[in-house]
Structures are given as structure tokens and as C-alpha cells.
Design an enzyme around this catalytic site. Structure first.
Site, PDB file in Angstrom:
ATOM      1  N   GLU A  99       0.844  -1.180  -0.069  1.00 50.76           N
ATOM      2  CA  GLU A  99       0.032   0.001   0.089  1.00 50.76           C
ATOM      3  C   GLU A  99       0.994   1.274  -0.028  1.00 50.76           C
ATOM      4  O   GLU A  99       0.519   2.410  -0.385  1.00 50.76           O
ATOM      5  CB  GLU A  99      -0.963  -0.111   1.141  1.00 50.76           C
ATOM      6  CG  GLU A  99      -1.903  -1.178   1.214  1.00 50.76           C
ATOM      7  CD  GLU A  99      -2.975  -0.763   0.349  1.00 50.76           C
ATOM      8  OE1 GLU A  99      -3.130   0.196  -0.319  1.00 50.76           O
ATOM      9  OE2 GLU A  99      -4.151  -1.627   0.305  1.00 50.76           O
ATOM     10  N   GLU A 134       7.958 -22.201   7.730  1.00 51.85           N
ATOM     11  CA  GLU A 134       8.063 -21.385   8.861  1.00 51.85           C
ATOM     12  C   GLU A 134       8.912 -21.946   9.860  1.00 51.85           C
ATOM     13  O   GLU A 134       9.567 -21.465  10.696  1.00 51.85           O
ATOM     14  CB  GLU A 134       6.606 -20.810   9.464  1.00 51.85           C
ATOM     15  CG  GLU A 134       5.918 -22.188  10.112  1.00 51.85           C
ATOM     16  CD  GLU A 134       4.678 -21.693  10.705  1.00 51.85           C
ATOM     17  OE1 GLU A 134       4.505 -21.981  11.945  1.00 51.85           O
ATOM     18  OE2 GLU A 134       3.942 -20.977  10.069  1.00 51.85           O
TER      19      GLU A 134
END
Length: 302
Positions: free
Chosen positions: A86, A117
Site C-alpha cells: 500500500e 516457517e
């Protein structure tokens, strides 16, 4: 059994208020979810001093040659990708200034790659691949605070002398030992046990909103409360840009449209031109010299 339970992160524990969730009517479930969500803002409020410290450290790095990186896995990683993506359209900055790294690569944004992960070395390797240095800032995002990939990435960043921030919902978790500043909004157990995309994800999103917005404002990419560097890439954003230019330069709509056309459709160039009566090339040069900060470009031409 007690010690085993205490070792479980708060984000993984069962919520006694929602034990019978699957047998409740829809209206009762949404009421419970809403009540649980109402706890998030208070949890974030309690860590505002740490958020401010993190932003100050990030701004210091970005005011020099540094960049801001987010890193995480699963939901936490996706939230980092969302916030970083953004920044260029909202603040007109280079995509390189705020970057996001998610375990498993960008494919993990739309498809679960959760096994990645568990690799404690991979986070540092992924940072190296992006050219991460000690001049940069890293925000490690992990709801449980113990994700090996993210903890390892912060440890690597620390070894380079980078500014490090941990964003987690589990106090005293391993990730907090690897950060200069730890932001820990404790939202409690989730409505669905262990589903940290819920309250924990909401808290993380709220904090990331603060980090990116306040950092960009401090760096000069916001004028008042207006997006003076907005990238106008569709009709909605063009209309917004016209309104911003009207407010910034006290122009009527027709003059604002004409100014934007003269500026090649670049809002920040148009603002500088309108405020200083400069040419497009002069405005572009002033913005380039001043890292795209409108106020500084205006001052340099005044």
C-alpha cells in the site's frame, strides 16, 4: 499438565467463552466475535509507547539510506505484504523503500506454505537475497512469538546492527528477545482456538497501519492529512488527486485539472508547480533532490 499448558502461547489456548461455538445459533456466534474483537483496540492502546519507539527508530533509518522490511509467515507474513504494497500508491514512494518478505515466497500470499516457517535459517537467507543491511529496519511479525523463520530473521538482522522490531501477541516469547523494540498487544485466546488470523491478526494490522502511516507522515509524504504524493492510477484516485490539489493550492476544479495535465498527471509535481509557480522540469528536479518530499521541494524553490 499445568507446566505443559503454561508453555502454550496465549494465542493457541482455548477460549472459555466460545467452548460451545459450533452448537450456537449464528446470531450468538457473531455477537461473541464482535465482543472479542472489541478487546483488540484496548490491547493495542496499551502498547502505544512501544509503537511510537518503533516508529522513531524506523524513521531514523529511513531518513538516511535505510529501508523498512516486514517479515513473517502465514497470516502474519500476508499482513506485512499487504501493508508494504500500500505504500507506493498511497505515499508515492519507491517499492524498494518498504518491502515485505513472506516464508515460502509470494505464492504463500494466496496458498498456505506453512511448513516453511519451521526453517530458522531461511529468514536470514531471504533477507540476504534482498540485500538487507545494517542500515535497514526490520519488523518481524509472529502472533505466537516463536516462529523459527521469523525469530531467525530478527537474529540475523541484529547481527548486522539493523534496527529490529518484534510484533507479537505473546508476551515474553522468543521473538521479543531478538528485537530492539517489542510490540506485544495481548488480545487473549481466539474465538476459534489457535486461529490467530482473528484477534491477533486484527491487532497486527492495526499496529502495521500505525507504523507505515506515521513513518511516511514523519518523512514528509503527507501534507496535513492529505496524500500529497498519491499515485493517481484510476478514476477514483484521479478524482481524489484533484480534490487534494484544490485544497493544497487553493485552486478551483478546472484550474486543478489543468495543473495536473501540465504536470503530466503527477500530483506531487502539480502541487509544487502550483505553490511555487515553477515549471514542470523545475518541480521535478526539486522533488528528485528532496526525495519526493513536497514541502521540502516547495521550500527549495521559494
Amino acid at each position: 499438565m499445568t507446566a505443559e499448558f503454561e508453555a502454550v502461547p496465549v494465542t493457541e489456548r482455548g477460549n472459555p467463552r466460545t467452548t460451545n461455538l459450533s452448537s450456537l445459533p449464528v446470531a450468538e456466534i457473531v455477537r461473541l466475535m464482535n465482543e472479542e474483537d472489541a478487546l483488540v483496540a484496548a490491547a493495542v492502546h496499551s502498547v502505544l509507547p512501544e509503537v511510537a519507539r518503533a516508529i522513531e527508530g524506523i524513521v531514523a533509518r529511513l531518513s538516511g539510506t535505510g529501508r523498512l522490511f516486514y517479515i513473517g509467515t502465514g497470516t502474519s507474513g500476508r499482513l506485512g505484504v499487504l501493508d508494504a504494497s500500500e505504500c507506493p500508491p498511497t505515499f508515492g514512494v519507491s517499492p524498494d523503500l518498504v518491502q515485505a518478505i513472506i516464508a515460502g515466497g509470494y505464492e504463500a500470499c494466496y496458498r498456505a506454505v506453512e511448513a516453511s516457517e519451521d526453517d530458522a535459517e531461511a529468514g536470514g537467507i531471504d533477507l540476504e537475497a534482498r540485500g538487507f543491511t545494517g542500515s535497514d529496519a526490520l519488523v518481524g511479525i509472529a502472533a505466537s512469538g516463536r516462529t523459527p523463520y521469523t525469530v531467525g530473521a530478527l537474529a540475523h538482522a541484529q547481527s548486522l546492527g539493523a534496527f529490529t522490531v518484534a510484533l507479537t501477541c505473546a508476551p515474553d516469547s522468543p521473538i521479543t528477545k531478538r528485537a530492539t523494540v517489542s510490540i506485544v498487544p495481548v488480545v487473549g485466546p481466539e474465538v476459534i482456538s489457535g486461529s490467530s488470523r482473528l484477534k491477533a491478526g486484527t491487532a497486527q494490522k492495526m499496529v502495521l497501519n500505525m507504523i507505515s502511516t506515521v513513518t511516511m507522515a514523519q518523512l514528509g509524504y503527507v501534507s496535513g492529512n492529505r496524500m500529497s504524493n498519491l499515485a493517481m492510477r484510476n478514476s477514483k484516485l484521479r478524482a481524489r488527486g484533484i480534490r487534494i490539489l484544490m485544497a493544497e493550492a487553493s485552486l478551483d476544479q478546472n484550474d486543478a485539472i489543468a495543473s495536473l495535465e501540465s504536470a503530466g498527471g503527477n500530483l506531487s509535481v502539480a502541487v509544487v508547480m502550483a505553490k511555487t509557480k515553477s515549471t514542470r522540469s523545475q518541480a521535478e528536479e526539486a522533488l528528485a533532490i528532496n526525495k519526493g518530499v513536497v514541502a521540502r521541494a516547495v521550500e527549495s524553490l521559494s
